[in-house]
Design an enzyme around this catalytic site. Sequence first.
Site, PDB file in Angstrom:
ATOM      1  N   ARG A  49      -9.400  -7.946  17.219  1.00 30.57           N
ATOM      2  CA  ARG A  49      -8.018  -7.453  17.299  1.00 30.57           C
ATOM      3  C   ARG A  49      -7.240  -7.693  16.009  1.00 30.57           C
ATOM      4  O   ARG A  49      -6.219  -7.064  15.777  1.00 30.57           O
ATOM      5  CB  ARG A  49      -7.288  -8.160  18.446  1.00 30.57           C
ATOM      6  CG  ARG A  49      -7.840  -7.835  19.801  1.00 30.57           C
ATOM      7  CD  ARG A  49      -7.114  -8.627  20.852  1.00 30.57           C
ATOM      8  NE  ARG A  49      -5.751  -8.173  20.987  1.00 30.57           N
ATOM      9  CZ  ARG A  49      -5.335  -7.356  21.935  1.00 30.57           C
ATOM     10  NH1 ARG A  49      -6.168  -6.921  22.826  1.00 30.57           N
ATOM     11  NH2 ARG A  49      -4.082  -6.989  22.007  1.00 30.57           N
ATOM     12  N   TRP A  71      -2.987 -10.662  12.341  1.00 31.27           N
ATOM     13  CA  TRP A  71      -2.994  -9.408  11.578  1.00 31.27           C
ATOM     14  C   TRP A  71      -1.600  -9.325  10.986  1.00 31.27           C
ATOM     15  O   TRP A  71      -0.627  -9.092  11.692  1.00 31.27           O
ATOM     16  CB  TRP A  71      -3.288  -8.225  12.511  1.00 31.27           C
ATOM     17  CG  TRP A  71      -3.489  -6.938  11.788  1.00 31.27           C
ATOM     18  CD1 TRP A  71      -4.666  -6.456  11.287  1.00 31.27           C
ATOM     19  CD2 TRP A  71      -2.513  -5.938  11.505  1.00 31.27           C
ATOM     20  NE1 TRP A  71      -4.472  -5.227  10.701  1.00 31.27           N
ATOM     21  CE2 TRP A  71      -3.154  -4.887  10.815  1.00 31.27           C
ATOM     22  CE3 TRP A  71      -1.141  -5.820  11.745  1.00 31.27           C
ATOM     23  CZ2 TRP A  71      -2.485  -3.743  10.379  1.00 31.27           C
ATOM     24  CZ3 TRP A  71      -0.474  -4.688  11.311  1.00 31.27           C
ATOM     25  CH2 TRP A  71      -1.149  -3.670  10.630  1.00 31.27           C
ATOM     26  N   CYS A  93      -2.690  -9.094  16.907  1.00 35.62           N
ATOM     27  CA  CYS A  93      -3.158 -10.463  16.760  1.00 35.62           C
ATOM     28  C   CYS A  93      -3.753 -10.880  18.104  1.00 35.62           C
ATOM     29  O   CYS A  93      -3.685 -10.121  19.071  1.00 35.62           O
ATOM     30  CB  CYS A  93      -2.000 -11.370  16.408  1.00 35.62           C
ATOM     31  SG  CYS A  93      -1.026 -10.778  15.018  1.00 35.62           S
ATOM     32  N   LYS A 146     -12.912   8.523  10.993  1.00 40.64           N
ATOM     33  CA  LYS A 146     -13.988   7.558  11.240  1.00 40.64           C
ATOM     34  C   LYS A 146     -14.578   7.080   9.909  1.00 40.64           C
ATOM     35  O   LYS A 146     -14.750   5.898   9.683  1.00 40.64           O
ATOM     36  CB  LYS A 146     -15.061   8.244  12.084  1.00 40.64           C
ATOM     37  CG  LYS A 146     -15.799   7.391  13.037  1.00 40.64           C
ATOM     38  CD  LYS A 146     -15.148   7.191  14.373  1.00 40.64           C
ATOM     39  CE  LYS A 146     -13.701   6.868  14.286  1.00 40.64           C
ATOM     40  NZ  LYS A 146     -12.984   6.596  15.453  1.00 40.64           N
ATOM     41  N   ASN A 177       2.270 -13.017  19.039  1.00 36.15           N
ATOM     42  CA  ASN A 177       1.883 -11.623  18.786  1.00 36.15           C
ATOM     43  C   ASN A 177       3.153 -10.789  18.849  1.00 36.15           C
ATOM     44  O   ASN A 177       3.989 -11.014  19.723  1.00 36.15           O
ATOM     45  CB  ASN A 177       0.948 -11.093  19.883  1.00 36.15           C
ATOM     46  CG  ASN A 177      -0.446 -11.652  19.767  1.00 36.15           C
ATOM     47  OD1 ASN A 177      -0.737 -12.434  18.872  1.00 36.15           O
ATOM     48  ND2 ASN A 177      -1.313 -11.255  20.693  1.00 36.15           N
ATOM     49  N   GLY A 178       3.274  -9.797  17.968  1.00 39.17           N
ATOM     50  CA  GLY A 178       4.428  -8.905  18.024  1.00 39.17           C
ATOM     51  C   GLY A 178       5.324  -9.059  16.803  1.00 39.17           C
ATOM     52  O   GLY A 178       4.948  -9.708  15.815  1.00 39.17           O
ATOM     53  N   LYS A 191      -7.620  -3.524  16.304  1.00 37.69           N
ATOM     54  CA  LYS A 191      -8.063  -2.666  17.399  1.00 37.69           C
ATOM     55  C   LYS A 191      -6.895  -2.115  18.200  1.00 37.69           C
ATOM     56  O   LYS A 191      -6.887  -0.958  18.599  1.00 37.69           O
ATOM     57  CB  LYS A 191      -9.000  -3.463  18.307  1.00 37.69           C
ATOM     58  CG  LYS A 191      -9.558  -2.684  19.486  1.00 37.69           C
ATOM     59  CD  LYS A 191     -10.528  -1.632  19.019  1.00 37.69           C
ATOM     60  CE  LYS A 191     -11.135  -0.833  20.144  1.00 37.69           C
ATOM     61  NZ  LYS A 191     -11.707   0.436  19.638  1.00 37.69           N
ATOM     62  N   GLU A 250     -11.974   4.912   7.925  1.00 41.16           N
ATOM     63  CA  GLU A 250     -11.633   3.574   8.410  1.00 41.16           C
ATOM     64  C   GLU A 250     -12.777   2.577   8.260  1.00 41.16           C
ATOM     65  O   GLU A 250     -12.526   1.415   8.002  1.00 41.16           O
ATOM     66  CB  GLU A 250     -11.066   3.585   9.829  1.00 41.16           C
ATOM     67  CG  GLU A 250     -12.004   3.957  10.927  1.00 41.16           C
ATOM     68  CD  GLU A 250     -11.326   3.978  12.309  1.00 41.16           C
ATOM     69  OE1 GLU A 250     -10.431   3.168  12.559  1.00 41.16           O
ATOM     70  OE2 GLU A 250     -11.713   4.816  13.135  1.00 41.16           O
ATOM     71  N   HIS A 286      -6.386  26.856  -0.624  1.00 42.18           N
ATOM     72  CA  HIS A 286      -4.957  26.891  -0.941  1.00 42.18           C
ATOM     73  C   HIS A 286      -4.530  25.628  -1.685  1.00 42.18           C
ATOM     74  O   HIS A 286      -3.363  25.231  -1.618  1.00 42.18           O
ATOM     75  CB  HIS A 286      -4.137  27.069   0.351  1.00 42.18           C
ATOM     76  CG  HIS A 286      -4.403  28.398   1.004  1.00 42.18           C
ATOM     77  ND1 HIS A 286      -3.874  29.576   0.531  1.00 42.18           N
ATOM     78  CD2 HIS A 286      -5.199  28.732   2.053  1.00 42.18           C
ATOM     79  CE1 HIS A 286      -4.313  30.583   1.274  1.00 42.18           C
ATOM     80  NE2 HIS A 286      -5.122  30.095   2.203  1.00 42.18           N
ATOM     81  N   GLU A 294     -11.135  13.972  13.211  1.00 40.05           N
ATOM     82  CA  GLU A 294     -11.608  12.703  13.778  1.00 40.05           C
ATOM     83  C   GLU A 294     -12.781  12.150  12.958  1.00 40.05           C
ATOM     84  O   GLU A 294     -12.847  10.950  12.687  1.00 40.05           O
ATOM     85  CB  GLU A 294     -12.002  12.888  15.252  1.00 40.05           C
ATOM     86  CG  GLU A 294     -12.685  11.705  15.911  1.00 40.05           C
ATOM     87  CD  GLU A 294     -11.870  10.404  15.888  1.00 40.05           C
ATOM     88  OE1 GLU A 294     -10.687  10.428  15.530  1.00 40.05           O
ATOM     89  OE2 GLU A 294     -12.469   9.361  16.208  1.00 40.05           O
TER      90      GLU A 294
END
Length: 598
Positions: free
Chosen positions: A28, A73, A2, A478, A97-98, A593, A481, A497, A474
């Site tokens: 964020r 968030w 947040c 990308k 935040n947290g 973020k 997301e 497999h 990676e």
Amino acid sequence: MCGIIGYNGKRIDTLKILIDGLNSLEYRGYDSSGIAFKTNKINIIKSVGKVCELEKKIDSNIKTNIGIGHTRWATHGKVSELNSHPHNVGDITIVHNGIIENFKDIRNDLLKQNYKFNTETDTEVACALIDYYYKKYKDIKIALNHFEKKVRGSFALAIMVNNNDNLYAIRKNSPLIIAKNKDGNYISSDSIAVSKYSNNILYLEENVIAEISAKSVKLFNKDLKEIKPKFTKIDISKEDADKCGYAHYMLKEIHDEPRVFKNTTNQFIYNQIESLLKDMPNFTKYNNIHIVACGSAYHAGLVGKYLIEEYASIPVTVEIASEYRYKKPFYNKKTLVIVVSQSGETADTLAALRMANDDNIDTLGIVNVETSTISRESKMVIYLKAGKEIAVATTKAYLAQITVFALIALNIAIKNKTLSEKEINTILNDINKLPVYLEEIIKQDIYQIIATNIYKNDNIFLIGRGIDYALAMEGALKLKEISYINCQGYAAGELKHGTISLIEKNTPVIGILTDDNISEKTISNLEEVKSRGALIVGITNDTKINNFDYLISIPKIHKLLQPILTILPLQIISYEVAKLRKCDIDKPKNLAKSVTVE
Ligand code: AGP
């Protein structure tokens, strides 16, 4: 995750300061947002969605010189106006935040004290607890002191109190800064939100209470003794906080990559090899390395493992931080624990670092945000020098991370003489050429054509062997997301497999082939999926390979540096696919973020 902004000063356009701050913090977290400000009382305005939705509700004629704001968030409680911040209970209004881990127990205790709760959030409980102590001790600093002792978890709080003209701030395991200029004082969880106003910053320590009036910043330690504030001048580049004409931050940050590569390497290679050897930690004293990180930083660690094992012959294990922190660590006196983080605030990575520090193991942080907690707490640190990264999907910081791993591998290889002089010179030459190669890759126009042919698919696979497998993972993250396509990075030999059963007509399979020794094997795997109808895209540095539906050619350079070129087309394809799918590229849904909670 947040974002927090607060202002107390002589300006009366505080609401503009809060909204501007929230807009810059929106990267964020962006489920909902809200502000609180004082007129003759404390007023609260909140909205679900982006900050622009909040802005629509605000009367820009309101004049006030004090207020706090928040972008949320969601962690506890769904995304709703009720659950969004600021929260008010009794005399106290906060943004947070947290996560307060023991909020359920505290809530039960407070229910017995006749507190009533309207939301499902831990923040409302935190607010009630402060109010409870405030009513009991009649002093906000004593109340905050008791609050800090009672709660477990992480918090950064900006606090307003009825009939009190100060703002208050406290934090634990979540960053908070205070900035000042001649107009007043600012609180934020991220210096970017105040970069327009001041670069004179104080990093609030844990267990310290900040009392912020319009004219002064006073700090009090855990015994409530006043301590001297230490402000430092930091370098916040305006260019970094701006899109510079690009449609998205992600695109701008991709275009930054040639410059970032130069910045990252210039820290160590300004005087050929001597500087590389001199300015890096002495890695040769370690006989094993643990790399610990989350998400893309973890994928960078996988690249690091290939490079360090191949060129420096030191065994490396790479672990996801949220797993590592809870398992039995097998380290010894000759273990180096490397934590990798763009933000330097990722909760699990920080916990892993603290665990290794507590066990007296040498730790190295590879970090972008130089003022971050991981930077400060790592015994040794290497900076990425990627500049501010705003898009949630990392591009330039990831490139800088794999660049640092290439330099570490090179450093050890030179010291241990595992590379010939000729090869070292080839690598140094390639380092000089690499920014131009990156520019050339960016300029190719094949990405839009490929994106047009794959963006409607529900599944995409990326395959590779060795280091190309690490890059495939990676590339898949990308795409997932930012375009919300189910995408998997796979070891090329592993598809058959089980996963090959998902291949249908036109399922895109992107093959990464940059290693002559094993490319042929990956080609066979691509043939296997092609014969089952897959659409084959190849990314290769081998001019002889051309049996793909679409081909992206990249320059061939020394294998130590090759991943730095190979990742770029994957980032650009993701961007183009997300654009065609009309996704919110810089702020993909459900993400944040900087992940400062477990
Ligand atoms: C990358 O695009 C992601 N947004 C995410 O995986 C990120 O790399 C991860 O959360 C780790 O963040 P950090 O580098 O700030 O620690």
